[in-house]
Design a protein around this motif. Structure first.
Motif, PDB file in Angstrom:
ATOM      1  N   ASP A   1       0.856  -1.181   0.000  1.00  0.00           N
ATOM      2  CA  ASP A   1       0.000   0.000   0.000  1.00  0.00           C
ATOM      3  C   ASP A   1       0.896   1.237   0.000  1.00  0.00           C
ATOM      4  OD1 ASP A   1      -1.955   1.877   0.227  1.00  0.00           O
ATOM      5  OD2 ASP A   1      -2.671   1.276   2.211  1.00  0.00           O
ATOM      6  N   PRO A   2       0.977   2.015  -1.103  1.00  0.00           N
ATOM      7  CA  PRO A   2       0.212   1.875  -2.344  1.00  0.00           C
ATOM      8  C   PRO A   2       0.615   0.630  -3.130  1.00  0.00           C
ATOM      9  CG  PRO A   2       1.925   3.544  -2.598  1.00  0.00           C
ATOM     10  CD  PRO A   2       1.918   3.160  -1.147  1.00  0.00           C
ATOM     11  N   PRO A   3      -0.257   0.127  -4.019  1.00  0.00           N
ATOM     12  CA  PRO A   3       0.019  -1.137  -4.716  1.00  0.00           C
ATOM     13  C   PRO A   3       1.192  -1.027  -5.678  1.00  0.00           C
ATOM     14  CG  PRO A   3      -1.947  -0.059  -5.603  1.00  0.00           C
ATOM     15  CD  PRO A   3      -1.546   0.719  -4.399  1.00  0.00           C
TER      16      PRO A   3
ATOM     17  N   GLN B   1      -7.288  -5.000  -7.851  1.00  0.00           N
ATOM     18  CA  GLN B   1      -6.374  -4.639  -6.769  1.00  0.00           C
ATOM     19  C   GLN B   1      -6.085  -3.140  -6.757  1.00  0.00           C
ATOM     20  OE1 GLN B   1      -2.963  -7.027  -5.926  1.00  0.00           O
ATOM     21  NE2 GLN B   1      -3.975  -8.955  -6.421  1.00  0.00           N
ATOM     22  N   VAL B   2      -5.872  -2.554  -7.934  1.00  0.00           N
ATOM     23  CA  VAL B   2      -5.576  -1.122  -7.987  1.00  0.00           C
ATOM     24  C   VAL B   2      -6.772  -0.317  -7.491  1.00  0.00           C
ATOM     25  CG1 VAL B   2      -5.103   0.845  -9.515  1.00  0.00           C
ATOM     26  CG2 VAL B   2      -3.835  -1.294  -9.800  1.00  0.00           C
ATOM     27  N   ARG B   3      -7.964  -0.691  -7.931  1.00  0.00           N
ATOM     28  CA  ARG B   3      -9.132   0.101  -7.515  1.00  0.00           C
ATOM     29  C   ARG B   3      -9.466  -0.105  -6.040  1.00  0.00           C
ATOM     30  NH1 ARG B   3     -12.881  -3.843 -10.888  1.00  0.00           N
ATOM     31  NH2 ARG B   3     -14.260  -4.702  -9.291  1.00  0.00           N
ATOM     32  N   GLN B   4      -9.113  -1.263  -5.488  1.00  0.00           N
ATOM     33  CA  GLN B   4      -9.326  -1.501  -4.057  1.00  0.00           C
ATOM     34  C   GLN B   4      -8.610  -0.429  -3.231  1.00  0.00           C
ATOM     35  OE1 GLN B   4      -7.829  -5.287  -2.655  1.00  0.00           O
ATOM     36  NE2 GLN B   4      -7.815  -4.609  -0.535  1.00  0.00           N
TER      37      GLN B   4
ATOM     38  N   TYR C   1      -8.074   5.609  -1.214  1.00  0.00           N
ATOM     39  CA  TYR C   1      -7.162   6.744  -1.345  1.00  0.00           C
ATOM     40  C   TYR C   1      -7.885   8.025  -1.768  1.00  0.00           C
ATOM     41  CZ  TYR C   1      -3.484   9.628  -3.497  1.00  0.00           C
ATOM     42  OH  TYR C   1      -2.665  10.669  -3.857  1.00  0.00           O
ATOM     43  N   ILE C   2      -8.829   7.904  -2.702  1.00  0.00           N
ATOM     44  CA  ILE C   2      -9.461   9.092  -3.286  1.00  0.00           C
ATOM     45  C   ILE C   2     -10.367   9.773  -2.267  1.00  0.00           C
ATOM     46  CG2 ILE C   2     -10.998   9.930  -5.093  1.00  0.00           C
ATOM     47  CD1 ILE C   2     -10.084   7.484  -6.782  1.00  0.00           C
ATOM     48  N   ARG C   3     -10.078  11.027  -2.011  1.00  0.00           N
ATOM     49  CA  ARG C   3     -10.851  11.826  -1.066  1.00  0.00           C
ATOM     50  C   ARG C   3     -10.898  13.284  -1.531  1.00  0.00           C
ATOM     51  NH1 ARG C   3     -12.309   7.680   0.152  1.00  0.00           N
ATOM     52  NH2 ARG C   3     -12.391   6.595   2.171  1.00  0.00           N
ATOM     53  N   PRO C   4     -11.971  14.010  -1.183  1.00  0.00           N
ATOM     54  CA  PRO C   4     -12.010  15.448  -1.492  1.00  0.00           C
ATOM     55  C   PRO C   4     -10.773  16.150  -0.928  1.00  0.00           C
ATOM     56  CG  PRO C   4     -14.166  14.706  -0.751  1.00  0.00           C
ATOM     57  CD  PRO C   4     -13.225  13.552  -0.539  1.00  0.00           C
ATOM     58  N   GLY C   5     -10.307  17.161  -1.657  1.00  0.00           N
ATOM     59  CA  GLY C   5      -9.105  17.885  -1.264  1.00  0.00           C
ATOM     60  C   GLY C   5      -7.885  17.480  -2.063  1.00  0.00           C
TER      61      GLY C   5
END
Length: 403
Positions: A40-42, A103-106, A111-115
């Protein structure tokens, strides 16, 4: 019957002492190889995790109605076996690409968050994809640019160099990325939102994609399949600021068949019922993708173009610009007919290429794919799965625990 006569001379007893017996040596068990876990990250290549080269099968759905017999047909089972052994159509290439995507999208979904900037999100996904698929020229790598389309923009947006767009908590983000192994492209997408107002929109589009996947199959007519998708999507409504809005399928977007090194393979699955009599066939490889909108349900080109692809049957025309000739060689070497974006050209060291790129577009050698947007103020959502119409069953190769 004679009797055995034992004398002291013949009767000899050999004493047995404890400890004299030879014990069988126990074979030492070989320690089981510990399966390598993803980082993590993959960044751990899949060949290090699946050392036998066998990748997980997708979700299996039996064919319906007139094709149900295929599941037990000896003839179709034989065709499955032949397909597995044919390097041009082997399922392992597709499944390897699908496992990279899962696996990448998991990790990306956590990971993806506002900001965050859209550029950082795109790089996170693409760096993970390249590492897990163990990128190797045109042998395997990224299938197409990472789509990060916001709000009324439904598709074909990825940040160009210098883009400073920051993801906001009220945004609806469509994440559409691909992986390819030996030209077999895995195409799958999902939508993220942090605003509960639009949960029903996301739910509607996911349900429509699931309907498309469920109803797809050998001999299914594409126009009728579009009708099933439309019916599901239009059964939903969204309440926005006290106003109830219908969820509309975007009528001029579609799912599509996928060819070798070709993201759009020639057949289209529209999202509204139509008279297309074209049938799905055994061996077809399809991206079932649906788009829903709270707007007019129709998109137009809008904004700076980032997506491009070399046209497979492009005409042989004279290229006057030396810079365009050089750029075309670079594109052919690095991407072939796979879609690419301006960031990918930057990454391999190209600079000051816009004039040459536009010339190749004007000459009909390169196709441009501008962002596709519904009316300003509307919101759009997308979900997508890749399916393989095997001789015996339908395999939803991109299915995961998340969607």
């Amino acid at each position: 019957m004679s009797r055995l006569h034992l004398t002291p001379a013949t009767l000899e007893v050999t004493p047995i002492y404890v400890g004299d017996t030879k014990k069988k040596k126990k074979k030492k068990k070989k320690p089981k190889k510990k399966r390598i876990e993803q980082s993590d990250p993959p960044r751990v290549g899949l060949s290090k995790i699946f050392t036998d080269g066998v990748y997980p099968e997708g979700e299996i759905q039996p064919y319906k109605d007139d094709n149900a017999w295929r599941t037990t047909s000896e003839e179709k089972r034989y065709l499955e076996k032949m397909a597995m052994e044919d390097p041009e159509v082997t399922y392992q290439n597709i499944r390897r690409a699908a496992e990279v995507h899962r696996q990448v999208r998991q990790y990306a979904r956590k990971y993806i968050r506002p900001g965050q900037s859209l550029t950082k999100i795109a790089e996170y996904i693409e760096n993970g994809t390249r590492a897990l698929v163990e990128e190797n020229g045109l042998e395997c790598g990224v299938g197409f640019p990472t789509g990060l389309s916001l709000n009324n923009c439904a598709a074909h947006f990825t940040p160009n160099a210098g883009d400073t767009t920051i993801l906001q908590s009220g945004d609806i983000l469509k994440v559409d990325f691909g992986v390819h192994v030996k030209g077999r492209i895995l195409d799958s997408a999902f939508t993220l939102t942090w605003e509960p107002t639009y949960d029903r929109l996301v739910e509607a589009v996911k349900a429509a994609t699931d309907t498309g996947v469920r109803e797809a199959g050998i001999d299914v007519r594409l126009g009728e399949l579009a009708g099933y998708i439309q019916e599901t999507m239009e059964s939903y409504e969204v309440e926005v600021k006290g106003k109830v809005l219908p969820v509309k399928p975007i009528e001029n977007l579609s799912g599509h068949s996928i060819g070798m090194y070709q993201i759009h393979g020639g057949k289209s699955v529209l999202l509204v019922k139509n008279e297309d009599p074209t049938k799905m066939e055994e061996g077809d490889y399809f991206a079932i993708e649906t788009f829903g909108s709270t707007g007019r349900g129709r998109v137009v080109d809008n904004g700076d173009c980032s997506h491009f692809a070399k046209i497979i049957d492009a005409p042989r025309v004279p290229i006057r610009l030396t810079s365009a000739k050089s750029l075309l060689r670079t594109i052919s070497t690095n991407f072939g007919t796979l879609p690419f974006c301006r960031r990918y050209l930057d990454r391999i060291g190209e600079s000051k290429y816009l004039l040459a790129l536009n010339h190749l577009v004007q000459q009909g050698i390169i196709q441009d794919y501008p962002p596709l947007c519904d009316a300003i103020g509307s919101m759009t959502a997308q979900f997508e799965h890749t399916i393989l119409l095997r001789p015996t069953v339908k395999e939803v190769v991109s299915r995961g625990d998340d969607y």
